[in-house]
Scaffold this motif. Structure first.
Motif, short mmCIF file in Angstrom:
data_model
loop_
_atom_site.label_atom_id
_atom_site.label_comp_id
_atom_site.label_asym_id
_atom_site.label_seq_id
_atom_site.Cartn_x
_atom_site.Cartn_y
_atom_site.Cartn_z
N ASN A 44 14.02 36.95 45.30
CA ASN A 44 13.67 36.08 46.41
C ASN A 44 14.14 36.66 47.74
O ASN A 44 15.31 37.04 47.90
N LYS A 45 13.25 36.69 48.71
CA LYS A 45 13.55 37.33 49.98
C LYS A 45 14.56 36.57 50.82
O LYS A 45 15.14 37.13 51.76
N TYR A 46 14.76 35.28 50.52
CA TYR A 46 15.69 34.48 51.32
C TYR A 46 17.10 34.43 50.73
O TYR A 46 18.02 33.94 51.39
N ILE A 47 17.27 34.91 49.52
CA ILE A 47 18.60 34.89 48.89
C ILE A 47 19.32 36.19 49.20
O ILE A 47 18.85 37.28 48.87
N ASP A 48 20.47 36.07 49.83
CA ASP A 48 21.24 37.25 50.22
C ASP A 48 22.26 37.66 49.16
O ASP A 48 22.54 38.84 48.98
N ASN A 118 12.30 28.91 47.83
CA ASN A 118 12.01 28.94 49.27
C ASN A 118 12.15 27.55 49.89
O ASN A 118 12.75 27.39 50.97
N ASP A 119 11.60 26.55 49.21
CA ASP A 119 11.66 25.19 49.73
C ASP A 119 13.09 24.66 49.74
O ASP A 119 13.47 23.88 50.62
N GLY A 120 13.89 25.08 48.77
CA GLY A 120 15.29 24.67 48.75
C GLY A 120 16.03 25.16 49.98
O GLY A 120 16.81 24.41 50.60
N VAL A 121 15.79 26.41 50.36
CA VAL A 121 16.41 26.96 51.58
C VAL A 121 15.90 26.22 52.81
O VAL A 121 16.67 25.82 53.70
N SER A 166 20.20 22.22 46.77
CA SER A 166 20.53 23.10 47.89
C SER A 166 21.18 22.33 49.03
O SER A 166 20.79 21.20 49.32
N PHE A 167 22.15 22.99 49.69
CA PHE A 167 22.97 22.30 50.67
C PHE A 167 23.45 23.26 51.76
O PHE A 167 23.58 24.47 51.52
N LYS A 168 23.74 22.70 52.91
CA LYS A 168 24.57 23.43 53.86
C LYS A 168 25.96 23.53 53.23
O LYS A 168 26.45 22.56 52.64
N ARG A 169 26.56 24.69 53.34
CA ARG A 169 27.80 24.94 52.61
C ARG A 169 28.88 23.93 52.92
O ARG A 169 29.56 23.42 52.02
#
Length: 233
Positions: A44-48, A118-121, A166-169
């Motif tokens: 996934n391109k959004y997961i670092d 992607n939608d989770g992010v 998914s959450f803000k940390r």
């Protein structure tokens, strides 16, 4: 800065599978179940970065036979899980000190699509807390203590929650620390955020984003792989 981090929970015993080994190491089409889960987030391109949470006695196996064997270079840490899912999640969260968004995902859900990730992010950035899921296909009854139907729930208002959640940390780590300090048991991470006072946005998951729990699920998993490549959706 690594903005988006996925925590993959791989420490469960999976007693309903009836096997002597961790169900995540069982193979579907000659590959360990866990490898499919990790590959979805690896691609996934959004997961670092990825944090893998494992049972203490399986840390080395996860490293050598899963992470290194399949070249999952986004897995930056493999941390030891706790006695409960709640503690395992918190151990994973404590290892994520340099990210904005955290996606928490069951290792036993190998068929998560790229769109769901992607939608989770996206929705975590918008709302602070979100989870994917599906509407139940069956009518849901409330059964009383005597075994009789007490009422029928409105299926249009029900939602079967899946992962990733998914959450803000800062939202989820503060929530988990708070409920742990108060000894409040929770069954998933959205419940943790709700107890702490956050609203959780629910978005569309997939009926193929199943959790592998029983031997029958392994057969279903093979059929899912036969019909579409979940890693590219």
């Amino acid at each position: 800065m690594e903005k988006n981090c996925a925590i993959i929970l791989a420490g469960g015993k999976g007693t309903r599978m009836g096997k002597k080994i961790n169900k995540l190491f069982l193979k579907i089409k000659d590959r360990p179940l866990l490898s499919y889960t990790l590959e979805a987030f690896q691609k996934n391109k959004y997961i670092d970065t990825i944090i893998l949470v494992s049972a203490r006695e399986e840390l080395e196996y996860c490293k050598s036979e899963i992470v290194l064997r399949y070249s999952f270079d986004k897995v930056k840490k493999i941390v030891c899980g706790g006695n409960t899912r709640q503690q395992s999640v918190l151990n994973g969260l404590n290892a994520t000190d340099k990210c904005d968004i955290v996606l928490i995902h069951d290792g036993a859900r190998p068929f998560v699509s790229q769109k769901i990730i992607n939608d989770g992010v996206k929705y975590a950035n918008l709302y602070g807390a979100c989870a994917c899921g599906v509407r139940p296909k069956d009518t849901i009854k409330v059964k009383n203590d005597d075994g009789f139907s007490e009422s029928t729930l409105d299926r249009n208002k029900l939602f079967c929650v899946q992962t990733p959640q998914s959450f803000k940390r800062n939202v989820i780590i503060n929530s988990h620390r708070s409920v742990m300090n108060k000894n409040i048991p929770v069954t998933d991470d959205t419940m943790t955020a709700e107890i702490y006072g956050y609203d959780v946005f629910l978005y569309e998951g997939s009926y193929t984003n199943i959790k592998i729990t029983t031997p029958e699920d392994l057969f279903l998993g093979e059929k899912i792989l036969d019909n579409f490549n979940c890693l590219d959706v």
